[in-house]
Scaffold this motif. Structure first.
Motif, PDB file in Angstrom:
ATOM      1  N   LEU A 107       0.758  -1.234   0.006  1.00 37.98           N
ATOM      2  CA  LEU A 107       0.037  -0.096  -0.049  1.00 37.98           C
ATOM      3  C   LEU A 107       0.968   1.312  -0.265  1.00 37.98           C
ATOM      4  N   GLY A 108       2.152   1.308  -0.361  1.00 34.78           N
ATOM      5  CA  GLY A 108       3.040   2.253  -0.534  1.00 34.78           C
ATOM      6  C   GLY A 108       3.250   2.876  -1.881  1.00 34.78           C
ATOM      7  N   LYS A 109       4.431   3.178  -2.188  1.00 32.16           N
ATOM      8  CA  LYS A 109       4.988   3.832  -3.472  1.00 32.16           C
ATOM      9  C   LYS A 109       5.025   2.844  -4.713  1.00 32.16           C
ATOM     10  N   ARG A 110       5.287   1.304  -4.098  1.00 32.91           N
ATOM     11  CA  ARG A 110       4.973   0.373  -5.237  1.00 32.91           C
ATOM     12  C   ARG A 110       4.023  -0.579  -4.608  1.00 32.91           C
ATOM     13  N   SER A 111       3.287  -0.944  -5.457  1.00 33.03           N
ATOM     14  CA  SER A 111       2.228  -2.197  -4.800  1.00 33.03           C
ATOM     15  C   SER A 111       2.701  -3.484  -4.893  1.00 33.03           C
ATOM     16  N   GLY A 112       3.542  -3.714  -5.808  1.00 33.05           N
ATOM     17  CA  GLY A 112       4.115  -5.208  -5.869  1.00 33.05           C
ATOM     18  C   GLY A 112       3.360  -5.694  -7.200  1.00 33.05           C
ATOM     19  N   THR A 113       3.730  -6.793  -7.546  1.00 25.36           N
ATOM     20  CA  THR A 113       2.918  -7.707  -8.507  1.00 25.36           C
ATOM     21  C   THR A 113       2.039  -8.649  -8.098  1.00 25.36           C
ATOM     22  N   VAL A 114       0.783  -8.837  -8.593  1.00 19.42           N
ATOM     23  CA  VAL A 114      -0.058  -9.541  -8.344  1.00 19.42           C
ATOM     24  C   VAL A 114       0.345 -11.006  -8.230  1.00 19.42           C
ATOM     25  N   GLU A 115       1.313 -11.525  -8.854  1.00 23.45           N
ATOM     26  CA  GLU A 115       1.839 -12.961  -8.731  1.00 23.45           C
ATOM     27  C   GLU A 115       2.517 -13.098  -7.488  1.00 23.45           C
ATOM     28  N   ARG A 116       3.538 -12.157  -7.299  1.00 23.10           N
ATOM     29  CA  ARG A 116       4.218 -12.480  -6.051  1.00 23.10           C
ATOM     30  C   ARG A 116       3.589 -12.135  -4.802  1.00 23.10           C
ATOM     31  N   CYS A 117       2.473 -11.235  -4.933  1.00 25.44           N
ATOM     32  CA  CYS A 117       2.021 -10.688  -3.608  1.00 25.44           C
ATOM     33  C   CYS A 117       0.842 -11.492  -3.219  1.00 25.44           C
ATOM     34  N   LEU A 118      -0.024 -11.932  -4.466  1.00 24.26           N
ATOM     35  CA  LEU A 118      -1.347 -12.762  -4.121  1.00 24.26           C
ATOM     36  C   LEU A 118      -1.442 -14.187  -4.667  1.00 24.26           C
ATOM     37  N   ILE A 119      -1.174 -14.123  -5.853  1.00 25.16           N
ATOM     38  CA  ILE A 119      -1.502 -15.475  -6.648  1.00 25.16           C
ATOM     39  C   ILE A 119      -0.619 -16.850  -6.055  1.00 25.16           C
ATOM     40  N   ALA A 120       0.855 -16.421  -5.906  1.00 24.72           N
ATOM     41  CA  ALA A 120       1.629 -17.641  -5.437  1.00 24.72           C
ATOM     42  C   ALA A 120       1.655 -17.904  -3.971  1.00 24.72           C
ATOM     43  N   PRO A 121       1.720 -16.852  -3.043  1.00 15.63           N
ATOM     44  CA  PRO A 121       1.502 -17.379  -1.727  1.00 15.63           C
ATOM     45  C   PRO A 121       0.195 -17.684  -1.339  1.00 15.63           C
ATOM     46  N   THR A 122      -0.916 -17.370  -1.967  1.00 13.25           N
ATOM     47  CA  THR A 122      -2.295 -17.649  -1.551  1.00 13.25           C
ATOM     48  C   THR A 122      -2.374 -19.166  -2.055  1.00 13.25           C
ATOM     49  N   LYS A 123      -2.064 -19.573  -3.223  1.00 16.07           N
ATOM     50  CA  LYS A 123      -1.891 -20.876  -3.451  1.00 16.07           C
ATOM     51  C   LYS A 123      -1.007 -21.910  -2.425  1.00 16.07           C
ATOM     52  N   GLN A 124      -0.121 -21.706  -1.784  1.00 11.49           N
ATOM     53  CA  GLN A 124       0.558 -22.278  -0.883  1.00 11.49           C
ATOM     54  C   GLN A 124      -0.419 -22.364   0.539  1.00 11.49           C
ATOM     55  N   ILE A 125      -0.960 -21.137   0.921  1.00 14.23           N
ATOM     56  CA  ILE A 125      -1.882 -21.272   1.869  1.00 14.23           C
ATOM     57  C   ILE A 125      -3.145 -22.092   1.621  1.00 14.23           C
ATOM     58  N   LEU A 126      -3.582 -22.238   0.736  1.00 15.37           N
ATOM     59  CA  LEU A 126      -4.616 -22.904   0.376  1.00 15.37           C
ATOM     60  C   LEU A 126      -4.298 -24.420   0.477  1.00 15.37           C
ATOM     61  N   GLU A 127      -3.224 -24.743  -0.016  1.00  9.39           N
ATOM     62  CA  GLU A 127      -2.726 -26.224   0.092  1.00  9.39           C
ATOM     63  C   GLU A 127      -2.777 -26.657   1.716  1.00  9.39           C
ATOM     64  N   ILE A 128      -1.947 -25.848   2.347  1.00 11.58           N
ATOM     65  CA  ILE A 128      -1.938 -26.083   3.970  1.00 11.58           C
ATOM     66  C   ILE A 128      -3.266 -26.186   4.543  1.00 11.58           C
ATOM     67  N   LEU A 129      -4.223 -25.266   4.326  1.00 12.31           N
ATOM     68  CA  LEU A 129      -5.568 -25.319   4.726  1.00 12.31           C
ATOM     69  C   LEU A 129      -6.181 -26.597   4.283  1.00 12.31           C
ATOM     70  N   LYS A 130      -6.148 -26.952   3.141  1.00 10.24           N
ATOM     71  CA  LYS A 130      -6.826 -28.047   2.564  1.00 10.24           C
ATOM     72  C   LYS A 130      -6.258 -29.385   3.160  1.00 10.24           C
ATOM     73  N   LEU A 131      -5.320 -29.694   3.477  1.00 13.59           N
ATOM     74  CA  LEU A 131      -4.697 -30.675   4.385  1.00 13.59           C
ATOM     75  C   LEU A 131      -5.546 -30.999   5.573  1.00 13.59           C
ATOM     76  N   HIS A 132      -5.953 -29.959   6.175  1.00 13.62           N
ATOM     77  CA  HIS A 132      -6.768 -30.403   7.406  1.00 13.62           C
ATOM     78  C   HIS A 132      -8.219 -29.842   7.353  1.00 13.62           C
ATOM     79  N   ASP A 133      -8.768 -29.730   6.012  1.00 14.37           N
ATOM     80  CA  ASP A 133     -10.019 -29.458   5.917  1.00 14.37           C
ATOM     81  C   ASP A 133     -10.418 -27.894   6.752  1.00 14.37           C
ATOM     82  N   ALA A 134      -9.365 -27.121   6.875  1.00 12.38           N
ATOM     83  CA  ALA A 134      -9.650 -25.925   7.702  1.00 12.38           C
ATOM     84  C   ALA A 134     -10.175 -24.908   6.602  1.00 12.38           C
ATOM     85  N   LYS A 135     -11.100 -24.032   7.307  1.00 12.99           N
ATOM     86  CA  LYS A 135     -11.877 -22.866   6.636  1.00 12.99           C
ATOM     87  C   LYS A 135     -10.915 -21.516   7.068  1.00 12.99           C
TER      88      LYS A 135
END
Length: 335
Positions: A16-44
């Motif tokens: 939220l500063g002078k450079r927002s960063g890229t969609v791939e590195r700030c959102l897409i890639a790390p969220t995929k990894q989070i989803l994988e961990i949550l899925k292993l335990h059926d966590a919401k």
């Protein structure tokens, strides 16, 4: 088996500063990894999506192909997340003044005039909130659950009178903004949670820091821990080592710069978060859960490192083998 209530909440946003960063590195890639961990335990999880970013991105996408591709990627991931988890609005109003940097396909959010929702005038607040709810519904189509929860950008949920009409109009019954023991008065942020009730979940009506039994809204406080001086020192050496080894957070943007900003907090406390979870904090978090029946994580995909994700996976494996875990906030009651 002992039951524990755990909220895994994520602010799905760019920097939220002078450079927002890229969609791939700030959102897409790390969220995929989070989803994988949550899925292993059926966590919401609850993903608080920065809707003001989506609104600006959709607008710019009409003229810029790269922005259009970003909107497609983000929308697609939000739909994927919504199949298993909750999607709710999260508003950072200073996106209204953000400048799109075409050559970088990033954004400049240096203008923090509207960082607080309160800094919008009364005629601007309701339409922005309406648009925020609408764009989520537009992306999700017929969601299988109500969009009934909110987290304020920068924790700036005060004064609540700015939000209450929109909460009532759009069926927002649950708030996730209060970080008990913290306060911050700066050019960008304004919040004071020092006098919040000593409860994890409670009902309120006019003020999220003032409990009212039978109130129309419910607050889910963000959990905090108080690491010992020794733990902090040990953590300092660990983080220095990880940084030298190149184990850094995923995002590639810059945080908001606020002149002379300094958050004040009760002695030595810090929020519980996946990006703050490391080998040193692992046992601290386990002890916290052993002593408490409620634990609320607030995390940001853009801030996650591989070490954070590895220790989070280890933490999840341990707690799910020890306790019965409830992660759906609708099933948690005010206590």
């Amino acid at each position: 088996m002992i039951r524990k209530n755990i909220l895994f909440t994520f602010d799905y946003e760019l920097f939220l500063g002078k450079r927002s960063g890229t969609v791939e590195r700030c959102l897409i890639a790390p969220t995929k990894q989070i989803l994988e961990i949550l899925k292993l335990h059926d966590a919401k999880g609850i993903f608080f999506v920065d809707t003001t970013y989506l609104l600006r991105l959709k607008e710019v996408a009409k003229q810029h192909q790269k922005a259009a591709l970003d909107y497609e990627k983000v929308s697609s991931q939000i739909k994927e997340v919504a199949r298993t988890h909750f999607i709710c609005p999260h508003i950072h109003p200073h996106w209204l003044n953000a400048k799109y940097l075409e050559e970088l396909n990033q954004w400049d959010l240096s203008d923090i005039t509207f960082y607080r929702f309160h800094n919008l005038n009364e005629q601007e607040r309701a339409p922005l909130f309406e648009s925020s709810v609408h764009i989520i519904r537009e992306i999700l189509g017929n969601a299988s659950y109500p969009i009934d929860a909110y987290r304020a950008g920068g924790w700036c949920i005060q004064p609540f009178e700015d939000f209450k009409p929109s909460f009532e109009s759009y069926g927002i019954h649950y708030d996730f903004s209060v970080l008990r023991g913290m306060k911050n008065f700066s050019e960008a942020q304004f919040y004071d949670f020092e006098n919040a009730p000593p409860k994890d979940i409670y009902e309120f009506d006019q003020d999220p820091t003032l409990e009212k039994e039978g109130g129309r809204f419910r607050e889910y406080c963000i959990s905090t821990v108080s690491p010992s001086p020794f733990s902090k020192l040990t953590e300092k050496f660990l983080l220095k080592y990880l940084w030298k080894m190149g184990d850094r957070y995923s995002g590639d943007g810059f945080s908001v710069h606020v002149p002379n900003a300094a958050a004040e907090q009760s002695s030595g406390i810090e929020m519980i978060s996946v990006e703050l979870l490391n080998l040193v904090k692992f046992r601290i978090y386990l002890r916290f859960l052993q002593r408490n029946d409620y634990m609320h994580f607030i995390s940001h995909p853009k801030m996650l490192s591989q070490h954070n994700l590895s220790i989070f996976g280890k933490f999840m494996k341990k707690i799910y083998s020890t306790y019965e875990i409830e992660t759906n906030y609708h099933n948690m009651i005010a206590v």
